[in-house]
Design a protein around this motif. Structure first.
Motif, short mmCIF file in Angstrom:
data_model
loop_
_atom_site.label_atom_id
_atom_site.label_comp_id
_atom_site.label_asym_id
_atom_site.label_seq_id
_atom_site.Cartn_x
_atom_site.Cartn_y
_atom_site.Cartn_z
N ARG A 53 -5.62 6.93 11.73
CA ARG A 53 -4.69 6.81 12.87
C ARG A 53 -4.08 8.17 13.22
NH1 ARG A 53 0.59 5.85 13.97
NH2 ARG A 53 1.13 6.06 11.77
N MET A 54 -3.69 8.87 12.16
CA MET A 54 -3.11 10.20 12.39
C MET A 54 -4.08 11.09 13.16
SD MET A 54 -0.07 10.69 11.12
CE MET A 54 1.05 9.74 10.15
N LEU A 56 -4.32 9.90 16.61
CA LEU A 56 -3.12 10.29 17.37
C LEU A 56 -3.19 11.77 17.76
CD1 LEU A 56 0.00 8.60 15.78
CD2 LEU A 56 -0.62 8.65 18.20
N ARG A 93 -8.21 5.19 17.51
CA ARG A 93 -6.90 4.72 17.05
C ARG A 93 -6.87 3.19 16.98
NH1 ARG A 93 -3.40 6.94 20.75
NH2 ARG A 93 -2.25 5.04 21.24
N GLN A 152 -3.47 -7.87 6.50
CA GLN A 152 -3.79 -9.28 6.23
C GLN A 152 -4.30 -9.46 4.82
OE1 GLN A 152 -6.38 -11.03 9.10
NE2 GLN A 152 -4.93 -10.76 10.80
N GLU A 156 -0.32 -13.17 -1.73
CA GLU A 156 -0.28 -14.62 -1.94
C GLU A 156 -1.04 -14.99 -3.20
OE1 GLU A 156 -1.39 -18.51 0.70
OE2 GLU A 156 -0.88 -16.65 1.75
N ARG A 177 0.98 -14.02 -6.11
CA ARG A 177 2.04 -14.99 -6.35
C ARG A 177 1.48 -16.24 -7.01
NH1 ARG A 177 5.45 -15.86 -0.92
NH2 ARG A 177 6.52 -17.53 -2.00
N ALA A 178 0.36 -16.69 -6.41
CA ALA A 178 -0.25 -17.89 -6.97
C ALA A 178 -0.67 -17.67 -8.41
CB ALA A 178 -1.46 -18.29 -6.13
N MET A 222 2.31 -17.65 -10.56
CA MET A 222 2.74 -19.05 -10.73
C MET A 222 1.82 -19.75 -11.72
SD MET A 222 5.33 -19.47 -8.90
CE MET A 222 5.39 -21.21 -9.14
N MET A 225 2.63 -18.77 -15.14
CA MET A 225 3.84 -19.47 -15.61
C MET A 225 3.54 -20.93 -15.91
SD MET A 225 6.78 -18.08 -13.13
CE MET A 225 7.47 -16.45 -13.28
N VAL A 226 2.82 -21.55 -14.95
CA VAL A 226 2.51 -22.97 -15.13
C VAL A 226 1.67 -23.15 -16.38
CG1 VAL A 226 1.24 -24.90 -14.17
CG2 VAL A 226 2.72 -23.56 -12.71
#
Lengths: 402, 185
Positions: free
Chosen positions: A247-248, A251, A275, A287, A294, A297-298, A301, A304-305
């Protein structure tokens, strides 16, 4: 005087007169034989002799027999009173002297008679006393037999009652035996069930072990997954950095194109496209990063579970072990209960036999009691008859004075 | 602690459902973008000012493209002691020591950033090269000059309808404070 004249016909007087006449006749015979001259006048003396004999006889009677006669009359009266029932009467002592033969005889007679009367009175007295004792004793016997009959009747009632109670107890014992039998069967069933429970607990423990191993495998896999997502994150960071740089660059290209003015317009379009590509790249990485976060996190979890599951399996194992112990103890208690119930059933069967024996004994007692009552009633009747006889004797004795 | 609601939601929805939801959200977003009114077409003859726009804090600024020398990420900042707050340090740009400049500190604007500005907009005017710290260098735009509302304030030329502050590079790059700094450096 008349009485004196009637005495002429008394045997004693007659015999005395006859004797005197005979003696005079004899004397006169002897006299006539020896002295024949006297023959005519001599026979005149005979009636005189008879008359003298009469006189002599009357005097003799009056002097010797009259008193004895009176005495005998008195004795006859006394004995007549005795015969009438007065046993207290006694013959009075005779007034005759014992020096005479008659006196001695009379004294002996009076003594013997009085002795006999004494004995008779004693006998009657003893007899009366014996009758009175008999009366009292039979009275006591009657009371005793009456009491005995009452008691026997009471005993009969008690025995009947006891028999009924024994029968009830027997019924209860039979029911108890049946229930104990049922309890024993149920307990046996429970023992089987608890054994099945023990087997189930063992299987559960094995299943728990399997679950534990699976959970551990899951935990390991998730750890690997977590590491992989970490690596992906790093890669994404690198891609992101590349996108930023692109991108730089784009630009910068745009800036340069704009600064070049009209000449840079074509280049500006290229720079814009570059760009846009970089932006899309960046959006894609964003994304991916979101998805990745996610996933992370799962994953966390899941870790832990999984840990909680592992802990749950641990506590589950403890609980299952406890449950196994409890079921084993329960099985033992139930087996004890089954044994006890069977013992109860056996002992109640013995009790039933004992109850039957008791019932038989009661029947015997009842029979004996009935026998006793009838015997006692016979005794009572006999005693009553005895008392009647005694009463008749007493009535006879009642006429006597003693 | 565990986010139980999230976990429940996560566990109760399977992958296909989640993907469907994400797709629906994306399609919604795209539809909204397509539905947006296109900017009114302006005649080609109108005079335009090419600018580079950038975001700093919650504001957007524009700088004439003629003074812009490039864009680069902020790397290896060397801090300099005993200088004003807007003078943040120096970086090496292609072998040239360049001043890193914090516009808000210079303009006495409040600074409450959750993340520090990490992109540099290189600009040079009056012989002064500054690396301006920005959160994001947005775009190269050609602003129609009639749309720029003149705004007579120091260092500002005007404000566009999109509320982009058009910086006055003439006054900014010739400010005494900066010149003093330059002479001292």
């Amino acid at each position: 005087m008349m009485r004196s004249l009637s005495l002429i016909w008394h045997p004693t007087v007659l015999m005395t007169a006859v004797a005197c006449g005979l003696v005079m006749a004899g004397f006169l015979l002897v006299l006539t034989a020896t002295q024949p001259q006297l023959e005519a006048n001599v026979w005149g003396g005979l009636p005189v002799a008879v008359a003298v004999g009469f006189v002599f006889g009357v005097v003799n009677y009056v002097l010797s027999y009259r008193r004895m006669d009176a005495l005998l009359s008195e004795y006859t009266a006394v004995l007549g009173r005795v015969a009438a029932g007065n046993l207290t009467e006694r013959l009075p002592a005779p007034s005759l002297s014992v020096s005479t033969r008659e006196g001695r005889t009379l004294h002996a007679l009076v003594d013997a008679t009085n002795h006999m009367l004494d004995k008779l009175q004693t006998l009657v007295k003893d007899f009366h006393a014996a009758l009175q004792r008999l009366e009292a004793d039979t009275q006591a016997i009657l009371a005793a037999t009456q009491r005995q009959i009452n008691m026997a009747n009471e005993q009969d009632a008690v025995v009947t009652e006891t028999t009924a109670t024994v029968n009830e107890v027997r019924a209860t014992v039979t029911e108890t035996a049946e229930r104990a039998q049922t309890v024993a069967e149920v307990a046996q069933l429970s023992v089987n069930i608890s054994r099945a429970g023990i087997d189930a607990v063992s299987e559960t423990i094995e299943g728990m072990d399997i679950i534990r191993r699976k959970v551990e495998d899951i935990a390991d896999n998730i750890l690997v997954l977590s590491e992989h997502t970490q690596q992906i994150g790093e890669i994404i960071a690198a891609v992101n950095a590349l996108a930023d740089q692109s991108r730089m660059l784009a630009l910068n290209a745009s800036v340069e194109a704009a600064r070049a003015g009209e000449e840079g317009k074509g280049f500006a379009v290229v720079a814009l496209e570059v760009r846009n590509l970089a932006d899309q790249n960046r959006d894609a990485t964003v994304q991916v990063r979101e998805i990745l976060s996610e996933i992370q996190r799962a994953t966390n979890m899941a870790v832990m579970v999984t840990e909680e599951g592992s802990k749950g399996v641990d506590s589950g194992q403890v609980l299952v072990n406890k449950a196994g112990d409890a079921i084993r103890e329960l099985a033992k208690a139930i087996e004890d209960a089954a044994l006890a119930a069977m013992q109860i059933a056996a002992s109640t069967r013995q009790q039933t036999i004992g109850m039957d024996q008791l019932t038989g004994a009661m029947r015997t007692i009842k029979h004996v009691t009935t026998e006793t009552v009838s015997s006692t009633m016979q005794v009572e009747a006999s005693v009553q008859r005895l008392r009647d006889a005694a009463a008749r004797v007493s009535t006879l004795l009642g006429d006597l004075t003693f | 602690m565990l986010e139980l609601d999230w976990l429940r939601d996560y566990l109760e929805t399977d992958d296909s459902t989640r993907q469907e939801r994400a797709l629906a959200a994306r399609l919604q977003e795209r539809a909204r973008a397509y539905a947006a009114l296109p900017p009114p077409e302006l005649p080609e003859s109108i005079e335009r000012l090419p600018v580079v726009t950038f975001t700093l804090g919650s504001d957007r600024y524009a700088l004439d493209v003629r003074v812009v020398r490039g864009v680069r990420p902020l790397e290896r900042l060397t801090r300099v002691p005993a200088v004003p707050p807007f003078y943040q340090g120096v970086v090496n740009v292609r072998g040239r020591m360049t001043t890193v400049f914090e516009l808000r500190a210079f303009l006495d604007l409040p600074i409450d950033d959750s993340t520090p500005p990490q992109e540099l907009l290189l600009a040079e005017a009056n012989g002064l090269l500054l690396a301006m710290r920005t959160h994001h260098v947005d775009d190269v735009l050609f602003l129609p000059k009639p749309e720029i509302n003149p705004f007579h304030a120091p260092y500002t030329l005007g404000i566009t309808p999109e509320r982009i502050v058009l910086l006055d590079h003439e006054t900014l790059f010739s400010d005494e404070r900066l010149i003093v700094e330059r002479s001292s450096s």
